[in-house]
Design a protein around this motif. Structure first.
Motif, mmCIF file in Angstrom:
data_model
loop_
_atom_site.group_PDB
_atom_site.id
_atom_site.type_symbol
_atom_site.label_atom_id
_atom_site.label_comp_id
_atom_site.label_asym_id
_atom_site.label_seq_id
_atom_site.Cartn_x
_atom_site.Cartn_y
_atom_site.Cartn_z
ATOM 1 N N ASN A 85 0.740 -1.083 -0.212
ATOM 2 C CA ASN A 85 0.435 0.052 0.213
ATOM 3 C C ASN A 85 0.508 1.297 0.047
ATOM 4 O OD1 ASN A 85 -1.739 -1.756 0.255
ATOM 5 N ND2 ASN A 85 -2.707 -1.211 2.685
ATOM 6 N N LYS A 86 1.977 1.135 0.552
ATOM 7 C CA LYS A 86 2.925 2.332 1.011
ATOM 8 C C LYS A 86 3.473 2.454 -0.342
ATOM 9 C CE LYS A 86 4.859 5.803 2.899
ATOM 10 N NZ LYS A 86 3.459 6.997 3.714
ATOM 11 N N ILE A 87 3.693 1.180 -0.744
ATOM 12 C CA ILE A 87 4.846 1.771 -2.163
ATOM 13 C C ILE A 87 3.799 2.468 -3.273
ATOM 14 C CG2 ILE A 87 5.446 0.683 -4.409
ATOM 15 C CD1 ILE A 87 7.152 -1.540 -1.809
ATOM 16 N N LEU A 88 2.514 1.951 -3.612
ATOM 17 C CA LEU A 88 1.233 2.675 -4.016
ATOM 18 C C LEU A 88 0.867 3.769 -3.926
ATOM 19 C CD1 LEU A 88 -0.360 -0.892 -4.813
ATOM 20 C CD2 LEU A 88 0.834 0.185 -6.635
ATOM 21 N N CYS A 89 1.360 3.832 -3.083
ATOM 22 C CA CYS A 89 0.860 4.876 -1.995
ATOM 23 C C CYS A 89 1.368 6.105 -1.345
ATOM 24 C CB CYS A 89 -0.666 5.453 -1.664
ATOM 25 S SG CYS A 89 -1.915 4.252 -2.029
ATOM 26 N N PRO A 90 2.553 6.642 -1.910
ATOM 27 C CA PRO A 90 3.851 7.006 -1.198
ATOM 28 C C PRO A 90 3.335 8.190 -0.300
ATOM 29 C CG PRO A 90 4.510 7.222 -3.247
ATOM 30 C CD PRO A 90 3.213 6.366 -2.720
ATOM 31 N N ASN A 91 2.643 9.665 -0.308
ATOM 32 C CA ASN A 91 2.397 10.378 0.213
ATOM 33 C C ASN A 91 1.114 10.639 0.893
ATOM 34 O OD1 ASN A 91 4.420 11.559 -1.476
ATOM 35 N ND2 ASN A 91 2.940 11.681 -3.297
ATOM 36 N N LYS A 92 0.420 9.291 0.940
ATOM 37 C CA LYS A 92 -0.391 8.925 1.961
ATOM 38 C C LYS A 92 0.287 8.751 3.358
ATOM 39 C CE LYS A 92 -4.568 7.739 -1.233
ATOM 40 N NZ LYS A 92 -4.340 9.563 -1.376
ATOM 41 N N LYS A 93 -0.561 7.988 4.421
ATOM 42 C CA LYS A 93 0.096 8.066 6.134
ATOM 43 C C LYS A 93 -0.745 6.249 5.541
ATOM 44 C CE LYS A 93 0.317 9.688 9.433
ATOM 45 N NZ LYS A 93 0.299 10.541 10.613
ATOM 46 N N PRO A 321 7.535 -3.280 -11.070
ATOM 47 C CA PRO A 321 6.721 -4.396 -10.283
ATOM 48 C C PRO A 321 5.843 -4.642 -10.345
ATOM 49 C CG PRO A 321 7.982 -4.603 -9.074
ATOM 50 C CD PRO A 321 9.045 -2.864 -9.587
ATOM 51 N N ILE A 322 5.219 -4.220 -9.616
ATOM 52 C CA ILE A 322 3.508 -4.035 -8.535
ATOM 53 C C ILE A 322 2.721 -3.074 -10.409
ATOM 54 C CG2 ILE A 322 1.962 -3.290 -6.868
ATOM 55 C CD1 ILE A 322 4.143 -3.251 -5.139
ATOM 56 N N MET A 323 3.117 -2.049 -9.978
ATOM 57 C CA MET A 323 1.933 -0.924 -11.544
ATOM 58 C C MET A 323 1.625 -2.307 -12.796
ATOM 59 S SD MET A 323 1.315 1.388 -10.206
ATOM 60 C CE MET A 323 0.057 2.151 -11.324
ATOM 61 N N ARG A 324 2.813 -2.810 -13.020
ATOM 62 C CA ARG A 324 3.335 -3.833 -13.948
ATOM 63 C C ARG A 324 1.770 -4.489 -13.852
ATOM 64 N NH1 ARG A 324 2.913 -4.845 -19.154
ATOM 65 N NH2 ARG A 324 3.416 -6.620 -19.844
ATOM 66 N N MET A 325 2.045 -5.884 -12.702
ATOM 67 C CA MET A 325 0.885 -6.998 -12.126
ATOM 68 C C MET A 325 -0.404 -5.852 -12.312
ATOM 69 S SD MET A 325 0.201 -7.732 -8.984
ATOM 70 C CE MET A 325 -0.659 -7.038 -8.161
ATOM 71 N N LEU A 326 -0.312 -4.480 -12.121
ATOM 72 C CA LEU A 326 -1.546 -4.009 -12.050
ATOM 73 C C LEU A 326 -2.474 -3.853 -14.046
ATOM 74 C CD1 LEU A 326 -1.575 -1.636 -9.637
ATOM 75 C CD2 LEU A 326 -2.964 -3.807 -8.063
ATOM 76 N N GLU A 327 -1.086 -3.284 -14.001
ATOM 77 C CA GLU A 327 -1.523 -3.302 -16.264
ATOM 78 C C GLU A 327 -1.956 -4.294 -16.460
ATOM 79 O OE1 GLU A 327 1.755 -1.532 -17.323
ATOM 80 O OE2 GLU A 327 1.609 0.335 -16.505
ATOM 81 N N LEU A 328 -1.554 -5.644 -15.851
ATOM 82 C CA LEU A 328 -1.893 -7.098 -16.604
ATOM 83 C C LEU A 328 -2.874 -7.247 -15.987
ATOM 84 C CD1 LEU A 328 2.269 -8.902 -15.934
ATOM 85 C CD2 LEU A 328 0.634 -8.085 -18.674
ATOM 86 N N SER A 329 -3.066 -6.847 -15.021
ATOM 87 C CA SER A 329 -4.518 -7.582 -14.458
ATOM 88 C C SER A 329 -6.118 -7.280 -15.328
ATOM 89 C CB SER A 329 -4.617 -6.914 -13.388
ATOM 90 O OG SER A 329 -3.833 -8.408 -12.589
ATOM 91 N N LYS A 330 -5.317 -5.704 -15.661
ATOM 92 C CA LYS A 330 -6.357 -5.343 -16.744
ATOM 93 C C LYS A 330 -6.807 -5.284 -18.004
ATOM 94 C CE LYS A 330 -6.452 -0.170 -13.821
ATOM 95 N NZ LYS A 330 -5.574 0.309 -13.517
ATOM 96 N N GLU A 331 -5.316 -5.851 -19.059
ATOM 97 C CA GLU A 331 -5.769 -6.440 -19.452
ATOM 98 C C GLU A 331 -6.858 -7.709 -20.148
ATOM 99 O OE1 GLU A 331 -1.962 -7.005 -21.153
ATOM 100 O OE2 GLU A 331 -1.912 -4.734 -20.382
#
Length: 331
Positions: A85-93, A321-331
């Protein structure tokens, strides 16, 4: 009130909550006032799942974190989920309820050891299961969950050389359904490793119409006798969409709460584990997940601690690599 030093030493805020406080109402109030979202995994206690804004498996939780507009994310699960979660949202607590809520599977793959293994196989792509540390994700080309592992692996060319880890059982399952050959890291989940094949077969004899459901982190012999092998979300989807009435469920027993909630007219039997000398119990629960409790959720929201912190350099490497996973999950 305990000192902050004591909290840090414990890994969680352990302050006694007055009996007069309606803890559920207070959690909801603080969630609204602080613009927080509470995410929970299917393996957490029923009371935690019931108060969460969203309950899901690792993939769904990552997707939800990536799209939330909340200022604070409270991750009721284990440490690697908070890191994701922190990697995906670095500006959030990002808050977790207990820093001691680790993961035996993530612990089975040390980043330094993986780096040496990668160095000895430089022509391989690295596919890491989401149940890994941020440091391991940073070494990976793509991350997968049990929900999308097959789809991600099939996105590679058939002759691509792949290192897959850390869950060996999941890796073997993906190889069997895709026809691929991968180098597998020898890691595993202590809960799924402990299920008893003989006890499951005995339950099947007692309930001959029952369908056996198994998570792909289970060993191959259990997968072979299962009627359905799927991710946690996949197993939940199966029981809601099919007319079968009795199920023997070989995954962490926390999912039974959601299954019973969705299908109150059906019967769900938790698959029994082997008793392992030295483990401390013969339960089919993840002790790490069960560290998430309502009192800890209350204190975490109140004091906004423990927080997950990841360096910007690590975040930059691990998010790809996390964003790559999320992108592939949408395809």
């Amino acid at each position: 009130m305990m000192s902050k030093k004591s909290w840090i030493e414990k890994g969680y805020v352990d302050e006694l909550i007055p009996e007069a406080i309606d803890i559920v109402a207070e959690i909801r109030r603080m969630r609204t006032e602080k613009n927080a979202v509470i995410l929970a995994h299917y393996y957490t206690d029923a009371a935690v799942q019931d108060i969460a804004d969203f309950v899901g498996d690792s993939l769904a939780l990552a997707q939800k974190a990536a799209e939330t507009d909340a200022d604070i994310i409270v991750m009721c699960g284990v440490h690697f989920m908070g890191e994701t979660n922190k990697i995906l949202c670095p500006n959030k607590k990002v808050l977790v309820l207990d820093l001691n809520a680790g993961c035996s599977l993530a612990d089975s793959c040390n980043a330094d050891d993986l780096q040496r293994f990668i160095a000895s196989h430089p022509d391989h792509k690295v596919v890491s299961y989401v149940n890994t540390t941020a440091a391991v994700k940073a070494l990976s080309d793509v991350v997968v969950t049990s929900s999308n592992a097959r789809k991600v692996i099939e996105s590679f060319d058939k002759d691509e050389k792949i290192i897959f880890g850390p869950d060996k059982n999941l890796g073997e399952y993906i190889c069997s359904v895709t026809g691929r050959t991968m180098l597998l890291w020898n890691g595993g989940c202590h809960v799924h490793q402990r299920f008893s094949l003989s006890s499951i077969l005995e339950l099947k004899r007692s309930h001959p119409t029952a369908k056996i459901l198994a998570h792909p982190e289970c060993p191959a012999p259990i997968q072979k006798v299962a009627d359905v092998v799927a991710s946690t979300a996949g197993l939940l989807r199966y029981v809601t969409e099919n007319n079968d009435r009795i199920f023997i469920v070989a995954t962490e027993s926390g999912i039974l709460h959601k299954m019973r909630e969705e299908c109150p007219h059906k019967t769900f039997i938790p698959a029994p584990p082997e008793f392992t000398e030295g483990v401390g119990c013969s339960c089919n629960e993840c002790a790490f997940m069960k560290l998430n409790t309502l009192p800890k959720l209350y204190n975490t929201l109140k004091y906004e601690w423990p927080t997950i912190e990841i360096s910007s350099d690590m975040t930059e490497k691990a998010v790809k690599p996390i964003m790559r996973m999320l992108e592939l999950s949408k395809e």
